[in-house]
Design a protein around this motif. Structure first.
Motif, PDB file in Angstrom:
ATOM      1  N   LEU A 102      60.780  65.079 101.846  1.00  0.00           N
ATOM      2  CA  LEU A 102      59.693  64.225 102.326  1.00  0.00           C
ATOM      3  C   LEU A 102      58.757  63.860 101.174  1.00  0.00           C
ATOM      4  O   LEU A 102      58.230  62.747 101.122  1.00  0.00           O
ATOM      5  CB  LEU A 102      58.923  64.944 103.437  1.00  0.00           C
ATOM      6  N   GLU A 103      58.546  64.773 100.244  1.00  0.00           N
ATOM      7  CA  GLU A 103      57.724  64.469  99.073  1.00  0.00           C
ATOM      8  C   GLU A 103      58.365  63.366  98.248  1.00  0.00           C
ATOM      9  O   GLU A 103      57.661  62.548  97.637  1.00  0.00           O
ATOM     10  CB  GLU A 103      57.517  65.725  98.230  1.00  0.00           C
ATOM     11  N   ALA A 104      59.687  63.330  98.203  1.00  0.00           N
ATOM     12  CA  ALA A 104      60.374  62.260  97.480  1.00  0.00           C
ATOM     13  C   ALA A 104      60.131  60.913  98.148  1.00  0.00           C
ATOM     14  O   ALA A 104      59.946  59.890  97.468  1.00  0.00           O
ATOM     15  CB  ALA A 104      61.868  62.552  97.400  1.00  0.00           C
ATOM     16  N   VAL A 105      60.103  60.890  99.484  1.00  0.00           N
ATOM     17  CA  VAL A 105      59.795  59.650 100.202  1.00  0.00           C
ATOM     18  C   VAL A 105      58.372  59.198  99.885  1.00  0.00           C
ATOM     19  O   VAL A 105      58.113  58.010  99.634  1.00  0.00           O
ATOM     20  CB  VAL A 105      59.977  59.852 101.722  1.00  0.00           C
ATOM     21  N   ARG A 106      57.438  60.145  99.887  1.00  0.00           N
ATOM     22  CA  ARG A 106      56.062  59.806  99.541  1.00  0.00           C
ATOM     23  C   ARG A 106      55.986  59.215  98.129  1.00  0.00           C
ATOM     24  O   ARG A 106      55.273  58.245  97.883  1.00  0.00           O
ATOM     25  CB  ARG A 106      55.170  61.041  99.642  1.00  0.00           C
ATOM     26  N   ALA A 107      56.712  59.822  97.199  1.00  0.00           N
ATOM     27  CA  ALA A 107      56.701  59.340  95.817  1.00  0.00           C
ATOM     28  C   ALA A 107      57.274  57.933  95.726  1.00  0.00           C
ATOM     29  O   ALA A 107      56.745  57.078  94.993  1.00  0.00           O
ATOM     30  CB  ALA A 107      57.490  60.300  94.925  1.00  0.00           C
ATOM     31  N   ASP A 108      58.355  57.665  96.473  1.00  0.00           N
ATOM     32  CA  ASP A 108      58.942  56.318  96.475  1.00  0.00           C
ATOM     33  C   ASP A 108      57.945  55.299  97.012  1.00  0.00           C
ATOM     34  O   ASP A 108      57.826  54.183  96.479  1.00  0.00           O
ATOM     35  CB  ASP A 108      60.216  56.287  97.325  1.00  0.00           C
ATOM     36  N   ARG A 109      57.241  55.668  98.069  1.00  0.00           N
ATOM     37  CA  ARG A 109      56.249  54.753  98.643  1.00  0.00           C
ATOM     38  C   ARG A 109      55.136  54.458  97.631  1.00  0.00           C
ATOM     39  O   ARG A 109      54.705  53.317  97.473  1.00  0.00           O
ATOM     40  CB  ARG A 109      55.646  55.359  99.907  1.00  0.00           C
ATOM     41  N   MET A 110      54.642  55.492  96.982  1.00  0.00           N
ATOM     42  CA  MET A 110      53.563  55.296  96.024  1.00  0.00           C
ATOM     43  C   MET A 110      54.015  54.454  94.841  1.00  0.00           C
ATOM     44  O   MET A 110      53.260  53.620  94.325  1.00  0.00           O
ATOM     45  CB  MET A 110      53.037  56.648  95.537  1.00  0.00           C
ATOM     46  N   ALA A 111      55.252  54.629  94.395  1.00  0.00           N
ATOM     47  CA  ALA A 111      55.770  53.821  93.296  1.00  0.00           C
ATOM     48  C   ALA A 111      55.831  52.357  93.691  1.00  0.00           C
ATOM     49  O   ALA A 111      55.487  51.462  92.899  1.00  0.00           O
ATOM     50  CB  ALA A 111      57.163  54.320  92.888  1.00  0.00           C
ATOM     51  N   ALA A 112      56.263  52.081  94.934  1.00  0.00           N
ATOM     52  CA  ALA A 112      56.304  50.703  95.416  1.00  0.00           C
ATOM     53  C   ALA A 112      54.906  50.113  95.506  1.00  0.00           C
ATOM     54  O   ALA A 112      54.677  48.943  95.162  1.00  0.00           O
ATOM     55  CB  ALA A 112      57.006  50.634  96.774  1.00  0.00           C
ATOM     56  N   ALA A 113      53.945  50.917  95.981  1.00  0.00           N
ATOM     57  CA  ALA A 113      52.570  50.439  96.088  1.00  0.00           C
ATOM     58  C   ALA A 113      51.989  50.130  94.722  1.00  0.00           C
ATOM     59  O   ALA A 113      51.334  49.099  94.518  1.00  0.00           O
ATOM     60  CB  ALA A 113      51.716  51.492  96.795  1.00  0.00           C
ATOM     61  N   GLU A 114      52.226  51.014  93.747  1.00  0.00           N
ATOM     62  CA  GLU A 114      51.695  50.788  92.412  1.00  0.00           C
ATOM     63  C   GLU A 114      52.301  49.533  91.799  1.00  0.00           C
ATOM     64  O   GLU A 114      51.613  48.756  91.128  1.00  0.00           O
ATOM     65  CB  GLU A 114      51.974  52.000  91.536  1.00  0.00           C
ATOM     66  N   SER A 115      53.594  49.312  92.026  1.00  0.00           N
ATOM     67  CA  SER A 115      54.249  48.118  91.503  1.00  0.00           C
ATOM     68  C   SER A 115      53.636  46.848  92.090  1.00  0.00           C
ATOM     69  O   SER A 115      53.394  45.869  91.384  1.00  0.00           O
ATOM     70  CB  SER A 115      55.752  48.176  91.812  1.00  0.00           C
TER      71      SER A 115
END
Length: 319
Positions: A102-115
């Motif tokens: 689940l932490e990996a999903v959170r990290a993917d979401r944050m990376a998309a948001a930052e992009s």
């Protein structure tokens, strides 16, 4: 509410127990659930259907994605407390592994948001430079809503979910609504990172909100109304959500003449004045309970607080 037998049959599978545990942490798409569970999307979808039929999860479509949250049978029953009362070593091992994924999903979401924001930083900075700092606006919002509980918070046009971040920790529950699936995905990334367990996000239009009458205690229209073709209708729909003691807070620009914002930033209305808002509040059954003016830039930010007419507890001298 489904019969207890229906609920327990739906939970008579380790994968479905894991899904409920994951949805207690955050809303997830079917694809994200499949990623965490290590199963195919069709298989996960079958499990989700069983849970949805038992009202243990809600499914909401956002564009081509389907997002899942806890359903009324999970929220409004002693079920979760009962699950917490059991200790199953095998299930606990899965819970630890699921939490890591689940932490990996959170990290993917944050990376998309930052992009997303990195690609649009110049646009955001340009409009922000025209008015007072966001920190000042947020302090004014908090001050205007102080003095009584936030209760059930509804943020219309939630965008990146900043208002839920700001106020959600003080709320009994929080729902953010936006028409854009892309903005909702950004909001979901930020809110899941902030660890707000009672926050939901839904796709919907400001003129036809996917929430029942009287379901909100504090309703926000934060920097949304200037995009509205029909502001009076948007205010009337927001007022529909208010319970008997509810409040509607509008944060937007005072009337201005920056005509170029229509083309550069899709502004439909060039701000508002107190008289307009007061008339629209009255038509929606609200009284203008307070205002705040935040000057210091080329654009002036205004706050207008509406309360149910006749509820004197919310009414104060209009500043």
């Amino acid at each position: 509410m489904p019969a207890p037998l229906t609920i327990f049959r739906a939970l008579a599978d380790p994968t479905r127990l894991r899904i409920v545990a994951l949805l207690r942490e955050m809303e997830l798409s079917v694809g994200e659930l499949a990623q965490v569970l290590g199963q195919s999307q069709p298989r996960v979808s079958r499990h989700v259907k069983i849970l949805a039929d038992a009202q243990l999860c809600d499914r909401r479509r956002e564009g081509s994605w389907i997002f899942l949250g806890l359903g009324p049978a999970a929220k409004g029953s002693p079920l979760l407390a009962a699950i917490d009362g059991w200790h199953d070593a095998a299930l606990e091992r899965w819970t630890i592994a699921d939490a890591a994924r689940l932490e990996a999903v959170r990290a993917d979401r944050m990376a998309a948001a930052e992009s997303f924001f990195n690609g649009r930083a110049d646009e955001w900075d340009a409009i922000r430079s025209l008015h007072v700092a966001e920190e000042q606006v947020e302090r004014a919002i908090a001050a205007m809503l102080a003095g009584r509980p936030i209760g059930r918070l509804v943020d219309i046009g939630t965008g990146t979910g900043r208002m839920i971040e700001l106020l959600g920790g003080l709320a009994e529950s929080a729902v953010g609504i936006d028409r854009s699936p892309e903005m909702l995905r950004l909001a979901r990334a930020k809110i899941s990172a902030s660890g707000l367990p009672r926050a939901e996000l839904r796709q919907g239009d400001m003129y036809a909100l996917p929430i029942e009458d009287g379901a909100g205690d504090t309703v926000l229209l934060h920097q949304v109304l200037h995009y509205a073709q029909a502001p009076a209708a948007a205010i009337g729909e927001a007022a529909r959500l208010l319970g008997p003691d509810g409040r509607l807070l509008i944060v937007d620009f005072a009337a201005h003449e920056r005509e170029e914002l229509r083309a550069s930033d899709a502004h439909v209305r060039l701000g508002f004045d107190d008289g307009q808002i007061a008339v629209w509040f009255e038509s929606a059954g609200l009284a203008l309970a307070g205002t705040e003016t935040l000057s210091g830039g080329e654009l002036t930010v205004k706050l207008w607080l509406g309360a149910r007419q006749g509820d004197s507890r919310h009414l104060k001298a209009v500043a």
